[in-house]
Design a protein around this motif. Structure first.
Motif, PDB file in Angstrom:
ATOM      1  N   GLY A  22       0.794  -1.232   0.000  1.00  0.00           N
ATOM      2  CA  GLY A  22       0.000   0.000   0.000  1.00  0.00           C
ATOM      3  C   GLY A  22       0.826   1.282   0.000  1.00  0.00           C
ATOM      4  N   PRO A  23       1.846   1.384   0.866  1.00  0.00           N
ATOM      5  CA  PRO A  23       2.658   2.607   0.838  1.00  0.00           C
ATOM      6  C   PRO A  23       3.357   2.845  -0.502  1.00  0.00           C
ATOM      7  N   PHE A  24       3.697   1.762  -1.202  1.00  0.00           N
ATOM      8  CA  PHE A  24       4.341   1.937  -2.505  1.00  0.00           C
ATOM      9  C   PHE A  24       3.337   2.410  -3.564  1.00  0.00           C
ATOM     10  N   VAL A  25       2.090   2.000  -3.418  1.00  0.00           N
ATOM     11  CA  VAL A  25       1.052   2.515  -4.307  1.00  0.00           C
ATOM     12  C   VAL A  25       0.849   4.006  -4.051  1.00  0.00           C
ATOM     13  N   VAL A  26       0.848   4.403  -2.781  1.00  0.00           N
ATOM     14  CA  VAL A  26       0.751   5.825  -2.431  1.00  0.00           C
ATOM     15  C   VAL A  26       1.927   6.593  -3.028  1.00  0.00           C
ATOM     16  N   ALA A  27       3.127   6.034  -2.892  1.00  0.00           N
ATOM     17  CA  ALA A  27       4.316   6.690  -3.456  1.00  0.00           C
ATOM     18  C   ALA A  27       4.200   6.816  -4.974  1.00  0.00           C
ATOM     19  N   GLY A  28       3.667   5.790  -5.622  1.00  0.00           N
ATOM     20  CA  GLY A  28       3.508   5.830  -7.076  1.00  0.00           C
ATOM     21  C   GLY A  28       2.504   6.881  -7.532  1.00  0.00           C
ATOM     22  N   THR A  29       1.362   6.948  -6.843  1.00  0.00           N
ATOM     23  CA  THR A  29       0.370   7.958  -7.244  1.00  0.00           C
ATOM     24  C   THR A  29       0.864   9.367  -6.932  1.00  0.00           C
ATOM     25  N   ALA A  30       1.595   9.527  -5.827  1.00  0.00           N
ATOM     26  CA  ALA A  30       2.167  10.845  -5.520  1.00  0.00           C
ATOM     27  C   ALA A  30       3.201  11.241  -6.570  1.00  0.00           C
ATOM     28  N   ALA A  31       4.003  10.280  -6.993  1.00  0.00           N
ATOM     29  CA  ALA A  31       5.002  10.560  -8.041  1.00  0.00           C
ATOM     30  C   ALA A  31       4.315  10.932  -9.351  1.00  0.00           C
ATOM     31  N   ALA A  32       3.288  10.182  -9.713  1.00  0.00           N
ATOM     32  CA  ALA A  32       2.571  10.474 -10.960  1.00  0.00           C
ATOM     33  C   ALA A  32       1.909  11.850 -10.893  1.00  0.00           C
ATOM     34  N   ALA A  33       1.272  12.173  -9.768  1.00  0.00           N
ATOM     35  CA  ALA A  33       0.628  13.485  -9.625  1.00  0.00           C
ATOM     36  C   ALA A  33       1.649  14.606  -9.719  1.00  0.00           C
ATOM     37  N   THR A  34       2.794  14.408  -9.109  1.00  0.00           N
ATOM     38  CA  THR A  34       3.839  15.432  -9.128  1.00  0.00           C
ATOM     39  C   THR A  34       4.391  15.621 -10.532  1.00  0.00           C
ATOM     40  N   ILE A  35       4.655  14.533 -11.210  1.00  0.00           N
ATOM     41  CA  ILE A  35       5.214  14.625 -12.570  1.00  0.00           C
ATOM     42  C   ILE A  35       4.229  15.299 -13.507  1.00  0.00           C
ATOM     43  N   VAL A  36       2.961  14.891 -13.446  1.00  0.00           N
ATOM     44  CA  VAL A  36       1.954  15.500 -14.318  1.00  0.00           C
ATOM     45  C   VAL A  36       1.800  16.989 -14.002  1.00  0.00           C
ATOM     46  N   ALA A  37       1.832  17.336 -12.735  1.00  0.00           N
ATOM     47  CA  ALA A  37       1.675  18.741 -12.356  1.00  0.00           C
ATOM     48  C   ALA A  37       2.862  19.587 -12.789  1.00  0.00           C
ATOM     49  N   LEU A  38       4.041  18.996 -12.844  1.00  0.00           N
ATOM     50  CA  LEU A  38       5.247  19.768 -13.154  1.00  0.00           C
ATOM     51  C   LEU A  38       5.659  19.730 -14.616  1.00  0.00           C
ATOM     52  N   LEU A  39       4.937  18.981 -15.435  1.00  0.00           N
ATOM     53  CA  LEU A  39       5.273  18.961 -16.861  1.00  0.00           C
ATOM     54  C   LEU A  39       5.193  20.375 -17.422  1.00  0.00           C
ATOM     55  N   PRO A  40       6.149  20.758 -18.252  1.00  0.00           N
ATOM     56  CA  PRO A  40       6.091  22.105 -18.810  1.00  0.00           C
ATOM     57  C   PRO A  40       4.883  22.261 -19.732  1.00  0.00           C
ATOM     58  N   ARG A  41       4.363  23.461 -19.742  1.00  0.00           N
ATOM     59  CA  ARG A  41       3.209  23.750 -20.605  1.00  0.00           C
ATOM     60  C   ARG A  41       3.668  23.880 -22.037  1.00  0.00           C
ATOM     61  N   ALA A  42       2.862  23.362 -22.938  1.00  0.00           N
ATOM     62  CA  ALA A  42       3.176  23.472 -24.365  1.00  0.00           C
ATOM     63  C   ALA A  42       2.918  24.892 -24.816  1.00  0.00           C
ATOM     64  N   SER A  43       3.537  25.302 -25.891  1.00  0.00           N
ATOM     65  CA  SER A  43       3.394  26.685 -26.377  1.00  0.00           C
ATOM     66  C   SER A  43       2.040  26.948 -27.030  1.00  0.00           C
ATOM     67  N   SER A  44       1.245  25.913 -27.257  1.00  0.00           N
ATOM     68  CA  SER A  44      -0.052  26.113 -27.893  1.00  0.00           C
ATOM     69  C   SER A  44      -1.121  26.485 -26.897  1.00  0.00           C
ATOM     70  N   GLY A  45      -0.736  26.911 -25.690  1.00  0.00           N
ATOM     71  CA  GLY A  45      -1.711  27.351 -24.713  1.00  0.00           C
ATOM     72  C   GLY A  45      -2.014  26.330 -23.656  1.00  0.00           C
TER      73      GLY A  45
END
Length: 186
Positions: A162-185
Motif C-alpha cells: 500500500g505505501p508503494f502505491v501511495v508513493a507511485g500515485t504521488a510521483a505520478a501526480a507530481t510529474i503531471v503537475a510539473l510537466l512544462p506547458r506546451a506553447s499552444s496554450g
C-alpha cells in the motif's frame, strides 16, 4: 457703471459652451483573438492527488482498525533496533511512530492540494512547493513501509504494498503537475 462691472454679484451668468459631438471610434485587434485551449493536465494531476489522499486515508483506516496488530509489528521492529529498551519505551516509540506518520501524511496531502491550487493560479513558487511535497510524500510512504514491515501479513499484505502505491500515485501526480506547458496554450 465701472463699479458694476467690478462687482461680482452683478455679472450675468455666461451660458455653458455646447459640447462638441463625440467622434466615432472603433478599435479592432491586429489579429483575431485565440482562446487558450484548456489543458487536461491540471485535472489529471488533481485526480491523481485525490487518489493519493484516498489511499492515505485507506491506509490510516486500516492502521486504526487493526491498531494492536500493527502496533505489535512496529514494536517488534523497534525492539530489534534497541534491545536494551524497556517494553514501555518500545510501545511509546511505536505509538509515536505511527501517530507521527499519520500526522505527516495529513500535512503532506493538504500541502499537495495547496500546491496544485497555486499551480492552477500560476504562482511563482508553486512548482517548487509541488516538487518538494511530491518528494516528501514519496519518501514518507517508503519510510512508513519500513516501519510497518513486520505487520505486513495483515489484510493480504496491504501495509507492505500500500505505501508503494501511495508513493507511485504521488510521483505520478507530481510529474503531471510539473510537466512544462506546451506553447499552444496548454
Amino acid at each position: 457703471m465701472a463699479e458694476e462691472q467690478n462687482d461680482p454679484t452683478s455679472r450675468r451668468p455666461v451660458p455653458p459652451r455646447p459640447q462638441p459631438p463625440r467622434p466615432d471610434v472603433s478599435v479592432e485587434p491586429l489579429r483575431p483573438r485565440q482562446e487558450p485551449t484548456r489543458s487536461v493536465r491540471p485535472k489529471v494531476a488533481s485526480a491523481l492527488w485525490v487518489l493519493t489522499a484516498v489511499l492515505v486515508l485507506a491506509l490510516a483506516g486500516i492502521v486504526a482498525l487493526s491498531w494492536e496488530s500493527v502496533l505489535s509489528g512496529v514494536e517488534t521492529a523497534v525492539s530489534q533496533q534497541d534491545s536494551t529498551a524497556s517494553a514501555a519505551d518500545v510501545r511509546n516509540t511505536a505509538s509515536a511512530t505511527l501517530l507521527s506518520s499519520g500526522a505527516a501524511a495529513a500535512v503532506l496531502v493538504l500541502l499537495g492540494f495547496v500546491a496544485l491550487n497555486l499551480l492552477r493560479n500560476a504562482a511563482m513558487s508553486s512548482k517548487v512547493l509541488m516538487a518538494a511535497v511530491g518528494i516528501l510524500t514519496i519518501g514518507a510512504a517508503v519510510t512508513f513501509s519500513t516501519f510497518v514491515s513486520d505487520a505486513s501479513a495483515l489484510l493480504g499484505g496491504v501495509l507492505q504494498w500500500g505505501p508503494f502505491v501511495v508513493a507511485g500515485t504521488a510521483a505520478a501526480a507530481t510529474i503531471v503537475a510539473l510537466l512544462p506547458r506546451a506553447s499552444s496554450g496548454q
